[in-house]
Design a protein around this motif. Structure first.
Motif, PDB file in Angstrom:
ATOM      1  N   MET A   1       0.843  -1.166   0.000  1.00 34.33           N
ATOM      2  CA  MET A   1       0.000   0.000   0.000  1.00 34.33           C
ATOM      3  C   MET A   1       0.896   1.238   0.000  1.00 34.33           C
ATOM      4  N   ALA A   2       0.622   2.169  -0.884  1.00 34.38           N
ATOM      5  CA  ALA A   2       1.448   3.359  -1.038  1.00 34.38           C
ATOM      6  C   ALA A   2       1.063   4.428  -0.023  1.00 34.38           C
ATOM      7  N   ARG A   3       2.005   5.299   0.254  1.00 32.77           N
ATOM      8  CA  ARG A   3       1.749   6.418   1.155  1.00 32.77           C
ATOM      9  C   ARG A   3       0.741   7.361   0.512  1.00 32.77           C
ATOM     10  N   ILE A   4      -0.029   8.033   1.324  1.00 37.92           N
ATOM     11  CA  ILE A   4      -1.055   8.947   0.843  1.00 37.92           C
ATOM     12  C   ILE A   4      -0.588  10.371   1.112  1.00 37.92           C
ATOM     13  N   SER A   5      -0.545  11.181   0.087  1.00 38.26           N
ATOM     14  CA  SER A   5      -0.074  12.552   0.255  1.00 38.26           C
ATOM     15  C   SER A   5      -1.159  13.408   0.903  1.00 38.26           C
ATOM     16  N   THR A   6      -0.733  14.492   1.516  1.00 36.03           N
ATOM     17  CA  THR A   6      -1.660  15.408   2.169  1.00 36.03           C
ATOM     18  C   THR A   6      -2.598  16.033   1.145  1.00 36.03           C
ATOM     19  N   LYS A   7      -2.075  16.303  -0.043  1.00 34.79           N
ATOM     20  CA  LYS A   7      -2.893  16.885  -1.110  1.00 34.79           C
ATOM     21  C   LYS A   7      -4.037  15.944  -1.477  1.00 34.79           C
ATOM     22  N   THR A   8      -3.739  14.663  -1.584  1.00 31.63           N
ATOM     23  CA  THR A   8      -4.760  13.667  -1.916  1.00 31.63           C
ATOM     24  C   THR A   8      -5.803  13.583  -0.806  1.00 31.63           C
ATOM     25  N   ILE A   9      -5.349  13.628   0.440  1.00 28.77           N
ATOM     26  CA  ILE A   9      -6.271  13.555   1.573  1.00 28.77           C
ATOM     27  C   ILE A   9      -7.219  14.749   1.569  1.00 28.77           C
ATOM     28  N   ARG A  10      -6.698  15.921   1.251  1.00 30.96           N
ATOM     29  CA  ARG A  10      -7.536  17.127   1.221  1.00 30.96           C
ATOM     30  C   ARG A  10      -8.591  17.075   0.117  1.00 30.96           C
ATOM     31  N   GLU A  11      -8.302  16.351  -0.955  1.00 27.61           N
ATOM     32  CA  GLU A  11      -9.238  16.263  -2.081  1.00 27.61           C
ATOM     33  C   GLU A  11     -10.368  15.271  -1.833  1.00 27.61           C
ATOM     34  N   LEU A  12     -10.181  14.347  -0.885  1.00 26.50           N
ATOM     35  CA  LEU A  12     -11.186  13.321  -0.630  1.00 26.50           C
ATOM     36  C   LEU A  12     -12.367  13.888   0.146  1.00 26.50           C
ATOM     37  N   GLY A  13     -13.539  13.350  -0.129  1.00 29.27           N
ATOM     38  CA  GLY A  13     -14.729  13.722   0.618  1.00 29.27           C
ATOM     39  C   GLY A  13     -14.811  12.930   1.916  1.00 29.27           C
ATOM     40  N   GLU A  14     -15.834  13.224   2.706  1.00 30.27           N
ATOM     41  CA  GLU A  14     -15.974  12.583   4.011  1.00 30.27           C
ATOM     42  C   GLU A  14     -16.174  11.068   3.886  1.00 30.27           C
ATOM     43  N   ALA A  15     -17.032  10.647   2.977  1.00 31.91           N
ATOM     44  CA  ALA A  15     -17.288   9.214   2.806  1.00 31.91           C
ATOM     45  C   ALA A  15     -16.045   8.495   2.289  1.00 31.91           C
ATOM     46  N   ASP A  16     -15.341   9.132   1.349  1.00 36.65           N
ATOM     47  CA  ASP A  16     -14.115   8.537   0.823  1.00 36.65           C
ATOM     48  C   ASP A  16     -13.043   8.422   1.905  1.00 36.65           C
ATOM     49  N   LEU A  17     -12.966   9.432   2.768  1.00 38.99           N
ATOM     50  CA  LEU A  17     -12.007   9.391   3.873  1.00 38.99           C
ATOM     51  C   LEU A  17     -12.304   8.228   4.810  1.00 38.99           C
ATOM     52  N   ARG A  18     -13.564   8.043   5.122  1.00 35.91           N
ATOM     53  CA  ARG A  18     -13.945   6.936   6.011  1.00 35.91           C
ATOM     54  C   ARG A  18     -13.569   5.581   5.400  1.00 35.91           C
ATOM     55  N   ASP A  19     -13.823   5.437   4.103  1.00 33.46           N
ATOM     56  CA  ASP A  19     -13.471   4.191   3.416  1.00 33.46           C
ATOM     57  C   ASP A  19     -11.965   3.965   3.415  1.00 33.46           C
ATOM     58  N   LYS A  20     -11.216   5.020   3.144  1.00 36.79           N
ATOM     59  CA  LYS A  20      -9.762   4.916   3.087  1.00 36.79           C
ATOM     60  C   LYS A  20      -9.183   4.604   4.471  1.00 36.79           C
ATOM     61  N   ILE A  21      -9.767   5.193   5.516  1.00 39.72           N
ATOM     62  CA  ILE A  21      -9.320   4.925   6.881  1.00 39.72           C
ATOM     63  C   ILE A  21      -9.541   3.462   7.228  1.00 39.72           C
ATOM     64  N   SER A  22     -10.715   2.938   6.929  1.00 34.36           N
ATOM     65  CA  SER A  22     -10.992   1.539   7.263  1.00 34.36           C
ATOM     66  C   SER A  22     -10.097   0.597   6.450  1.00 34.36           C
ATOM     67  N   GLU A  23      -9.838   0.929   5.201  1.00 34.13           N
ATOM     68  CA  GLU A  23      -8.953   0.116   4.365  1.00 34.13           C
ATOM     69  C   GLU A  23      -7.521   0.120   4.920  1.00 34.13           C
ATOM     70  N   THR A  24      -7.055   1.289   5.319  1.00 35.68           N
ATOM     71  CA  THR A  24      -5.697   1.413   5.851  1.00 35.68           C
ATOM     72  C   THR A  24      -5.571   0.716   7.197  1.00 35.68           C
ATOM     73  N   ARG A  25      -6.604   0.812   8.029  1.00 42.01           N
ATOM     74  CA  ARG A  25      -6.585   0.124   9.320  1.00 42.01           C
ATOM     75  C   ARG A  25      -6.544  -1.390   9.141  1.00 42.01           C
ATOM     76  N   ALA A  26      -7.262  -1.889   8.146  1.00 46.01           N
ATOM     77  CA  ALA A  26      -7.252  -3.326   7.876  1.00 46.01           C
ATOM     78  C   ALA A  26      -5.861  -3.777   7.427  1.00 46.01           C
TER      79      ALA A  26
END
Length: 66
Positions: A1-26
């Motif tokens: 899994m690649a590192r996520i840049s701050t710019k990419t994180i800022r572009e994500l919406g709330e639902a996308d952030l939640r999905d990405k967080i759960s994926e990264t935690r897994a």
């Protein structure tokens, strides 16, 4: 899994952030299990960046909520 840049994180919406967080935690949980088994060799340096990425995403999520 690649590192996520701050710019990419800022572009994500709330639902996308939640999905990405759960994926990264897994992924982090899988790496921790591999570490406990003793089969985590080359990827041992990926734990800390993953934890930081999760923290960065949670911070952004809290910013979006406010």
């Amino acid at each position: 899994m690649a590192r996520i840049s701050t710019k990419t994180i800022r572009e994500l919406g709330e639902a996308d952030l939640r999905d990405k967080i759960s994926e990264t935690r897994a992924h982090l949980a899988k790496l921790r299990v591999d570490g406990a088994k003793g089969i985590l060799r080359k990827e041992s340096g990926k734990l800390k960046p993953l934890r930081r990425d999760i923290a960065r995403m949670l911070t952004r999520l809290n910013e979006v909520k406010k």
